[in-house]
Design a protein around this motif. Structure first.
Motif, PDB file in Angstrom:
ATOM      1  N   LEU A   1       0.855  -1.189   0.000  1.00 28.62           N
ATOM      2  CA  LEU A   1       0.000   0.000   0.000  1.00 28.62           C
ATOM      3  C   LEU A   1       0.894   1.242   0.000  1.00 28.62           C
ATOM      4  N   PRO A   2       0.394   2.338  -0.597  1.00 30.92           N
ATOM      5  CA  PRO A   2       1.211   3.560  -0.670  1.00 30.92           C
ATOM      6  C   PRO A   2       1.688   3.996   0.724  1.00 30.92           C
ATOM      7  N   GLY A   3       2.941   4.413   0.781  1.00 30.21           N
ATOM      8  CA  GLY A   3       3.490   4.887   2.046  1.00 30.21           C
ATOM      9  C   GLY A   3       4.097   3.775   2.889  1.00 30.21           C
TER      10      GLY A   3
ATOM     11  N   GLU B   1      22.897  -2.201   1.101  1.00 26.95           N
ATOM     12  CA  GLU B   1      23.150  -0.898   1.723  1.00 26.95           C
ATOM     13  C   GLU B   1      23.514   0.183   0.701  1.00 26.95           C
ATOM     14  N   HIS B   2      23.929  -0.207  -0.493  1.00 27.00           N
ATOM     15  CA  HIS B   2      24.232   0.780  -1.537  1.00 27.00           C
ATOM     16  C   HIS B   2      22.964   1.231  -2.239  1.00 27.00           C
ATOM     17  N   ASP B   3      21.830   0.590  -1.945  1.00 31.39           N
ATOM     18  CA  ASP B   3      20.560   1.000  -2.544  1.00 31.39           C
ATOM     19  C   ASP B   3      19.619   1.604  -1.499  1.00 31.39           C
ATOM     20  N   LEU B   4      19.568   1.029  -0.306  1.00 34.46           N
ATOM     21  CA  LEU B   4      18.643   1.507   0.734  1.00 34.46           C
ATOM     22  C   LEU B   4      19.093   2.854   1.273  1.00 34.46           C
ATOM     23  N   THR B   5      18.130   3.780   1.415  1.00 30.64           N
ATOM     24  CA  THR B   5      18.464   5.021   2.114  1.00 30.64           C
ATOM     25  C   THR B   5      18.575   4.731   3.613  1.00 30.64           C
ATOM     26  N   VAL B   6      19.201   5.660   4.320  1.00 32.17           N
ATOM     27  CA  VAL B   6      19.336   5.539   5.774  1.00 32.17           C
ATOM     28  C   VAL B   6      17.950   5.417   6.410  1.00 32.17           C
ATOM     29  N   THR B   7      16.996   6.192   5.894  1.00 28.71           N
ATOM     30  CA  THR B   7      15.635   6.185   6.456  1.00 28.71           C
ATOM     31  C   THR B   7      14.965   4.825   6.256  1.00 28.71           C
TER      32      THR B   7
ATOM     33  N   HIS C   1      16.486   1.948   5.734  1.00 28.32           N
ATOM     34  CA  HIS C   1      17.239   0.963   6.516  1.00 28.32           C
ATOM     35  C   HIS C   1      16.799   0.994   7.977  1.00 28.32           C
ATOM     36  N   ARG C   2      16.581   2.193   8.490  1.00 28.57           N
ATOM     37  CA  ARG C   2      16.157   2.319   9.885  1.00 28.57           C
ATOM     38  C   ARG C   2      14.774   1.700  10.088  1.00 28.57           C
TER      39      ARG C   2
END
Lengths: 357, 357
Positions: free
Chosen positions: A72-74, A95-101, A103-104
């Motif tokens: 679902l969106p979001g 980890e080279h694709d996921l943003t820090v946000t 990943h958290r």
């Protein structure tokens, strides 16, 4: 024997198992597509016995051996597939694709311990199978056809932007899914640049004209760049510059052999440029891998260490310009092959001679 | 009084100062462009008294008050600008843009303590100034012109892919930098879908035909979607479905007032759909902000909390389909304005009536 995608996922499972991982969460779009065949899947979780993808909208054609979950969106697509499987223990993530946000959010919501999967999938994708190479061959042919047709039309007076749009349309006419990347056209002082965006400048008599284009066919993306002279007779400086770039690019192509170092094509090109009286460190490199992404590993530039392998497709290209006057850029897509197989296979066969149009 | 970009950077400096930060490293492309006016800059560092950008190639037109540093291939652009400035203490970074790998390289190489800048720049960009709104107005007009011309031509027998390419070319002909996003065309059972990629299906008599297009003008991106019937007389079910979607989309548009909750347009659309006998939770929402990015904040979907503000441009759109038969999708770009200013300003004025083409 499963499908080609099931076999690829098996190879990833072996890697995970060797690294002590309970699963791998793949999020980089080209990697997800390579492992599933599904262009619109947003994330893939591979565990020992399951493969689950997150999709925004259910696919009409389902892939064998894959479960689908709707995002679902979001919502974080990675969490959607992790929740479908339950506890995963030690989970490899890109980890080279996921943003820090992102990943958290995964670390907090998945209940798994996250470790870096690194470029494991990119490494598996490096050497292509025959079906993949066939897609790249078709992608190269489509771009050649589009360029050939354009060269038969009148060019003087047309803007860079118009020529770029026409090439994109012609590639789609010839069966491309889409352009592999936005077509670049540079004329006059813009010619020869690798990253010039097409603008309002119109083609004039005597211009250098550089065209960079590639087709995307079944997801696989070709690259080609050619430089022409507009008008009947090129000037002496144009002939000289073209000869130097042509020779340097040929030397780089001829260095594309299994076992050669990633830096070898670049060194060969530099030597040849110098022999012609031009000096350029070629800091941007002379090429890169291609496939489902327009730019893949390996990178053929200074400081990259590794050896070329049989059946790895790469671009080989370089440009030299004279400030205010423009320049020449020539680039091909090729497949690394040993000399006993005929040496590097050229996928983009349009002539590289200095045509006067 | 500095340039518009200098003023924007001043507003970011105030935010940083209030949050106790010594600087902000901006990496999200739309944010960098909004703060610099430079489309190709890869990262921007703003400290109390300096602004430094990282570029792959030096720009020809320099922006006042900005220093440029060249990024060599393979180098982290964020590190290049941090090194130019030296010690920065507490540095805000965009964790929703940076990958884990890039963040780690910055933490190790910058000597600064990294904290999350969050969506600070996106928040500053939310309300547009008059120049930005003018760019969006032009972007809306360009898409209207392209669509108007297409509707005067013969459509039956042409493929979705061809119609999409023609619209992209016509937008560039009318002055667009590029399409705002790849044009989507769906005909027959594909009509009405929000994410259908144009394929080989050809337009037939009696089809619904849905076209979604936007122009990019000076970086600002419009959105519009229209659905038509091909042939002389729409069938009863087509008229009913169009009437329901038309009414629901109008209700959502009319709810676009300063102070309205982000969920209000969606609730209004749902009510109107139900009144017409259709039920759809509209989980994907009914719109989103637009500007330098094709999709910006706010998001008009369930569970988003916030209030609309004066001079925020948003899309308002929704679609309803009948499996196997296709559907209707209608979408506009608008600017939130109070009723005393005339209410929501429509940027995409092409008719939304059910034209039979």
């Amino acid at each position: 024997m499963g499908t080609v995608h099931e076999e690829r996922r098996s190879r990833l499972r072996e890697r995970c198992s060797a690294a002590g991982l309970d699963g791998a969460l793949v999020t980089r779009p080209g990697n997800v597509r390579w492992l599933t065949g599904m262009p619109a899947a947003e994330a893939l979780l591979v565990t020992r016995d399951r493969a689950v993808v997150a999709v925004a909208h259910p696919a009409r054609e389902r892939e064998d051996g894959i479960e689908e979950r709707r995002v679902l969106p979001g919502r974080e697509p990675g969490l959607v597939v992790v929740e479908a499987v339950g506890a995963t223990g030690l989970l490899g993530v890109e980890e080279h694709d996921l943003t820090v946000t992102r990943h958290r959010a995964l670390a907090a919501g998945s209940g798994a311990s996250l470790v870096d999967l690194g470029h494991a999938v990119e490494q598996l994708r490096l050497v292509k199978d025959e079906d993949e190479l066939n897609c790249l061959r078709v992608a190269g042919e489509i771009a050649d056809q589009a360029l050939g047709e354009l060269l038969e039309s009148i060019l003087v007076g047309r803007s860079e932007r118009h020529l770029a749009m026409e090439l994109e349309r012609r590639m789609v006419d010839h069966g491309a899914d889409a352009p592999a990347y936005p077509v670049r056209v540079g004329t006059g002082e813009h010619a020869g640049r690798s990253r010039h965006l097409p603008g309002d400048r119109r083609v004039e008599e005597g211009d250098f004209l550089t065209v960079s284009l590639g087709a995307c066919y079944r997801g696989y993306r070709s690259h080609a760049t050619r430089t022409f002279v507009v008008g009947l007779s090129p000037e002496e400086w144009q002939i000289d510059l073209h000869r130097a770039v042509f020779a340097a690019q040929r030397a780089a192509r001829e260095a594309l052999l299994p076992g050669a170092a990633y830096e070898d094509p670049l060194k060969a090109a530099r030597r040849e440029l110098e022999r012609h009286g031009y000096s350029d460190p070629l800091d941007d490199g002379v090429g890169h891998g291609l496939g489902l992404d327009a730019t893949e590993e390996p990178t053929l530039r200074p400081g990259e260490f590794g050896k070329l392998e049989h059946r790895v497709p790469v671009t080989v290209g370089l440009g030299v310009g004279i400030p205010g006057r423009g320049g020449v850029r020539i680039e091909d897509s090729l497949v690394v092959r040993p000399l006993e197989d005929g040496g590097p296979e050229l996928l983009t066969i349009t002539t590289k001679e200095l045509l006067a149009l």
